[in-house]
Design a protein around this motif. Sequence first.
Motif, PDB file in Angstrom:
ATOM      1  N   ASP A   1       0.850  -1.181   0.000  1.00  0.00           N
ATOM      2  CA  ASP A   1       0.000   0.000   0.000  1.00  0.00           C
ATOM      3  C   ASP A   1       0.889   1.236   0.000  1.00  0.00           C
ATOM      4  OD1 ASP A   1      -2.074  -1.760   0.186  1.00  0.00           O
ATOM      5  OD2 ASP A   1      -2.799  -1.065   2.130  1.00  0.00           O
ATOM      6  N   ALA A   2       0.380   2.327  -0.548  1.00  0.00           N
ATOM      7  CA  ALA A   2       1.159   3.562  -0.619  1.00  0.00           C
ATOM      8  C   ALA A   2       0.282   4.748  -0.266  1.00  0.00           C
ATOM      9  CB  ALA A   2       1.755   3.745  -2.012  1.00  0.00           C
ATOM     10  N   ALA A   3       0.927   5.796   0.220  1.00  0.00           N
ATOM     11  CA  ALA A   3       0.250   7.063   0.486  1.00  0.00           C
ATOM     12  C   ALA A   3       0.822   8.118  -0.441  1.00  0.00           C
ATOM     13  CB  ALA A   3       0.428   7.483   1.940  1.00  0.00           C
ATOM     14  N   THR A  16       2.361   8.040   6.966  1.00  0.00           N
ATOM     15  CA  THR A  16       3.257   7.897   5.817  1.00  0.00           C
ATOM     16  C   THR A  16       3.321   9.175   5.001  1.00  0.00           C
ATOM     17  OG1 THR A  16       2.795   5.530   5.674  1.00  0.00           O
ATOM     18  CG2 THR A  16       3.706   6.573   3.715  1.00  0.00           C
ATOM     19  N   ALA A  17       2.171   9.790   4.737  1.00  0.00           N
ATOM     20  CA  ALA A  17       2.142  11.020   3.948  1.00  0.00           C
ATOM     21  C   ALA A  17       2.967  12.114   4.608  1.00  0.00           C
ATOM     22  CB  ALA A  17       0.700  11.472   3.745  1.00  0.00           C
ATOM     23  N   LEU A  18       2.831  12.273   5.913  1.00  0.00           N
ATOM     24  CA  LEU A  18       3.592  13.289   6.629  1.00  0.00           C
ATOM     25  C   LEU A  18       5.088  12.974   6.606  1.00  0.00           C
ATOM     26  CD1 LEU A  18       1.244  13.753   9.719  1.00  0.00           C
ATOM     27  CD2 LEU A  18       1.414  15.242   7.718  1.00  0.00           C
ATOM     28  N   ARG A  19       5.445  11.701   6.813  1.00  0.00           N
ATOM     29  CA  ARG A  19       6.857  11.310   6.808  1.00  0.00           C
ATOM     30  C   ARG A  19       7.489  11.509   5.441  1.00  0.00           C
ATOM     31  NH1 ARG A  19       8.886   6.809   5.000  1.00  0.00           N
ATOM     32  NH2 ARG A  19       6.943   5.612   5.172  1.00  0.00           N
ATOM     33  N   GLU A  20       6.787  11.086   4.398  1.00  0.00           N
ATOM     34  CA  GLU A  20       7.350  11.194   3.055  1.00  0.00           C
ATOM     35  C   GLU A  20       7.526  12.653   2.626  1.00  0.00           C
ATOM     36  OE1 GLU A  20       8.608   9.024   1.061  1.00  0.00           O
ATOM     37  OE2 GLU A  20       8.104   7.185   2.144  1.00  0.00           O
ATOM     38  N   ALA A  21       6.637  13.539   3.047  1.00  0.00           N
ATOM     39  CA  ALA A  21       6.806  14.959   2.723  1.00  0.00           C
ATOM     40  C   ALA A  21       8.103  15.489   3.316  1.00  0.00           C
ATOM     41  CB  ALA A  21       5.611  15.757   3.228  1.00  0.00           C
ATOM     42  N   GLU A  22       8.412  15.042   4.527  1.00  0.00           N
ATOM     43  CA  GLU A  22       9.659  15.462   5.160  1.00  0.00           C
ATOM     44  C   GLU A  22      10.864  14.842   4.468  1.00  0.00           C
ATOM     45  OE1 GLU A  22      12.324  17.327   7.374  1.00  0.00           O
ATOM     46  OE2 GLU A  22      10.171  17.680   7.596  1.00  0.00           O
ATOM     47  N   GLU A  23      10.777  13.543   4.121  1.00  0.00           N
ATOM     48  CA  GLU A  23      11.907  12.852   3.507  1.00  0.00           C
ATOM     49  C   GLU A  23      12.186  13.340   2.090  1.00  0.00           C
ATOM     50  OE1 GLU A  23      11.326   8.652   3.622  1.00  0.00           O
ATOM     51  OE2 GLU A  23      11.421   8.530   5.824  1.00  0.00           O
ATOM     52  N   GLU A  24      11.127  13.554   1.304  1.00  0.00           N
ATOM     53  CA  GLU A  24      11.319  13.834  -0.115  1.00  0.00           C
ATOM     54  C   GLU A  24      11.483  15.314  -0.423  1.00  0.00           C
ATOM     55  OE1 GLU A  24       8.343  11.901  -2.466  1.00  0.00           O
ATOM     56  OE2 GLU A  24       9.120   9.902  -2.009  1.00  0.00           O
ATOM     57  N   ALA A  25      10.971  16.183   0.441  1.00  0.00           N
ATOM     58  CA  ALA A  25      11.053  17.623   0.134  1.00  0.00           C
ATOM     59  C   ALA A  25      11.365  18.472   1.358  1.00  0.00           C
ATOM     60  CB  ALA A  25       9.738  18.097  -0.490  1.00  0.00           C
ATOM     61  N   HIS A  26      11.678  17.844   2.498  1.00  0.00           N
ATOM     62  CA  HIS A  26      11.949  18.577   3.739  1.00  0.00           C
ATOM     63  C   HIS A  26      10.814  19.562   4.027  1.00  0.00           C
ATOM     64  CE1 HIS A  26      15.971  16.857   3.974  1.00  0.00           C
ATOM     65  NE2 HIS A  26      16.107  17.126   2.686  1.00  0.00           N
ATOM     66  N   LEU A  27       9.595  19.079   3.842  1.00  0.00           N
ATOM     67  CA  LEU A  27       8.409  19.915   3.934  1.00  0.00           C
ATOM     68  C   LEU A  27       7.519  19.433   5.079  1.00  0.00           C
ATOM     69  CD1 LEU A  27       6.581  22.142   2.665  1.00  0.00           C
ATOM     70  CD2 LEU A  27       5.537  20.308   1.304  1.00  0.00           C
ATOM     71  N   ALA A  28       7.088  20.365   5.922  1.00  0.00           N
ATOM     72  CA  ALA A  28       6.133  20.059   6.979  1.00  0.00           C
ATOM     73  C   ALA A  28       4.725  20.395   6.498  1.00  0.00           C
ATOM     74  CB  ALA A  28       6.458  20.855   8.237  1.00  0.00           C
ATOM     75  N   ILE A  52      -3.757   2.650  -3.107  1.00  0.00           N
ATOM     76  CA  ILE A  52      -3.272   4.010  -2.901  1.00  0.00           C
ATOM     77  C   ILE A  52      -4.216   4.783  -1.986  1.00  0.00           C
ATOM     78  CG2 ILE A  52      -2.555   6.152  -4.025  1.00  0.00           C
ATOM     79  CD1 ILE A  52      -0.880   3.740  -4.830  1.00  0.00           C
ATOM     80  N   TYR A  53      -3.636   5.468  -1.013  1.00  0.00           N
ATOM     81  CA  TYR A  53      -4.349   6.445  -0.191  1.00  0.00           C
ATOM     82  C   TYR A  53      -3.824   7.821  -0.597  1.00  0.00           C
ATOM     83  CZ  TYR A  53      -5.463   2.434   2.801  1.00  0.00           C
ATOM     84  OH  TYR A  53      -5.901   1.224   3.284  1.00  0.00           O
ATOM     85  N   SER A  54      -4.687   8.686  -1.138  1.00  0.00           N
ATOM     86  CA  SER A  54      -4.213   9.961  -1.672  1.00  0.00           C
ATOM     87  C   SER A  54      -4.813  11.137  -0.912  1.00  0.00           C
ATOM     88  CB  SER A  54      -4.531  10.070  -3.165  1.00  0.00           C
ATOM     89  OG  SER A  54      -5.909   9.920  -3.412  1.00  0.00           O
ATOM     90  N   TYR A  55      -4.007  12.203  -0.832  1.00  0.00           N
ATOM     91  CA  TYR A  55      -4.370  13.376  -0.049  1.00  0.00           C
ATOM     92  C   TYR A  55      -3.902  14.649  -0.751  1.00  0.00           C
ATOM     93  CZ  TYR A  55      -4.423   9.758   3.586  1.00  0.00           C
ATOM     94  OH  TYR A  55      -4.649   8.601   4.303  1.00  0.00           O
ATOM     95  N   ILE A  56      -4.539  15.755  -0.420  1.00  0.00           N
ATOM     96  CA  ILE A  56      -3.987  17.090  -0.632  1.00  0.00           C
ATOM     97  C   ILE A  56      -3.424  17.529   0.710  1.00  0.00           C
ATOM     98  CG2 ILE A  56      -4.527  19.504  -1.146  1.00  0.00           C
ATOM     99  CD1 ILE A  56      -6.793  18.412  -2.968  1.00  0.00           C
ATOM    100  N   GLY A  57      -2.179  17.981   0.711  1.00  0.00           N
ATOM    101  CA  GLY A  57      -1.530  18.386   1.952  1.00  0.00           C
ATOM    102  C   GLY A  57      -1.478  19.898   2.060  1.00  0.00           C
ATOM    103  N   ILE A  58      -2.168  20.454   3.047  1.00  0.00           N
ATOM    104  CA  ILE A  58      -2.154  21.897   3.247  1.00  0.00           C
ATOM    105  C   ILE A  58      -0.801  22.293   3.844  1.00  0.00           C
ATOM    106  CG2 ILE A  58      -3.306  23.853   4.331  1.00  0.00           C
ATOM    107  CD1 ILE A  58      -4.936  22.342   2.178  1.00  0.00           C
ATOM    108  N   ALA A  59      -0.129  23.265   3.213  1.00  0.00           N
ATOM    109  CA  ALA A  59       1.217  23.636   3.631  1.00  0.00           C
ATOM    110  C   ALA A  59       1.459  25.119   3.380  1.00  0.00           C
ATOM    111  CB  ALA A  59       2.255  22.801   2.885  1.00  0.00           C
ATOM    112  N   ASP A  60       2.473  25.668   4.057  1.00  0.00           N
ATOM    113  CA  ASP A  60       2.938  27.029   3.797  1.00  0.00           C
ATOM    114  C   ASP A  60       4.067  26.945   2.780  1.00  0.00           C
ATOM    115  OD1 ASP A  60       1.199  28.164   5.733  1.00  0.00           O
ATOM    116  OD2 ASP A  60       2.610  27.576   7.315  1.00  0.00           O
TER     117      ASP A  60
END
Length: 379
Positions: free
Chosen positions: A224-226, A275-287, A308-316
């Motif tokens: 499974d993937a996020a 997973t989505a939160l972790r991968e954002a940090e790993e792949e783009a150093h993004l919170a 697949i579990y898909s999301y829109i991630g609200i970010a600054d």
Amino acid sequence: MTKTYFFYGTLSYPPLLERVLGRMPNMRPAFLDGFEPRIARRNGEDQPFPILVPSDLGVPGILIDTETEAEETRLADYEGGYRLHAVEVVADGTGGTTPAQVFMPDEGAWEVGEPWDIAEWAETWGELATEAVEDTMASLADLSFDEIYDRREQMLVRAAARVRARETSPASLRRQAALTDVVVRERRSPYAKFFAVEDYDLQFRKFNGAFSAPMERAVFVSCDAAVVLPYDPLRDRVLLIEQFRVGPMARGDGNPWLLEAIAGRVDALESPEQTALREAEEEAHLALNELVPVAQYYSSPGAKTEYIYSYIGIADLDDQAAAPGGLDEEGEDIRPHMISFERMVELLDSGELNNSMVVICAQALIRKREALRAQFGAA
């Protein structure tokens, strides 16, 4: 002739023992002197199973009796890295000792970790380890114990996916399936590394109620993937990542560098949101500040297990919000792109966004954009 076994580790967990043995045996409390259970370690990493080491503490466990040679074979196969040793254990209520067989590893095969706690293990790993028994036993015909051990992480990840797959999914239009609607006649694993290929001989119930003719099907087993597409509703800005992909390369694509949404495998003890939160940090150093669910779906159900579990991630997404990322040990080399919403639509229309996960997230953002901007205070 029946044999008596003493179990102190994962096989003393009743649901797992039942899955391995094929029945629930009578379990009798017992105690083994001269040893204590410790967590097995390899290369400094704790493993989700114990080993016995000499000690004055002793080992609590259970006694069971096998009924057939087939049961003994299944136990030996499951404990393929351990050997049987004859011991004398104290059985509760007998007042004396009972001869039994216990599985123990060769001396020096594992490093010694912290004391083993069966209750702690059961709470963390019990359900997943029990679910992984199916993969372990099915792989025995094609893989050695060492090969199966090397795939333990993938098996636990798949077990977690199987647990999530049992959650109720909508069936208002499609058929209401029963467990008896699919008959698996044989399952083989001719290839198993990070991913695996499984061959099935099966039959399924047709819409007229009869069963199909026996058929062979190959399945590509992935996890499974996020997936998350970062979006800043105030700046109306999107973040994409770019990286090399071997799939397009193998297809013959002249440009196997793809623009994608952030994505990654859902590990065994993770939720898709984690997973989505972790991968954002790993792949783009993004919170990411918040996750907005988009969709859950099979990427290619005719041949793959991937869900697949898909999301829109609200970010600054200011100009310094992201940086190149990826894990060196996984061969990742990732470049982030922060672009306007309008530019994302242009890339979607031109076909430069050409993989399903980013396309689905982008289409969802187009549909949800105005509501998100209103919700998060955009002018």
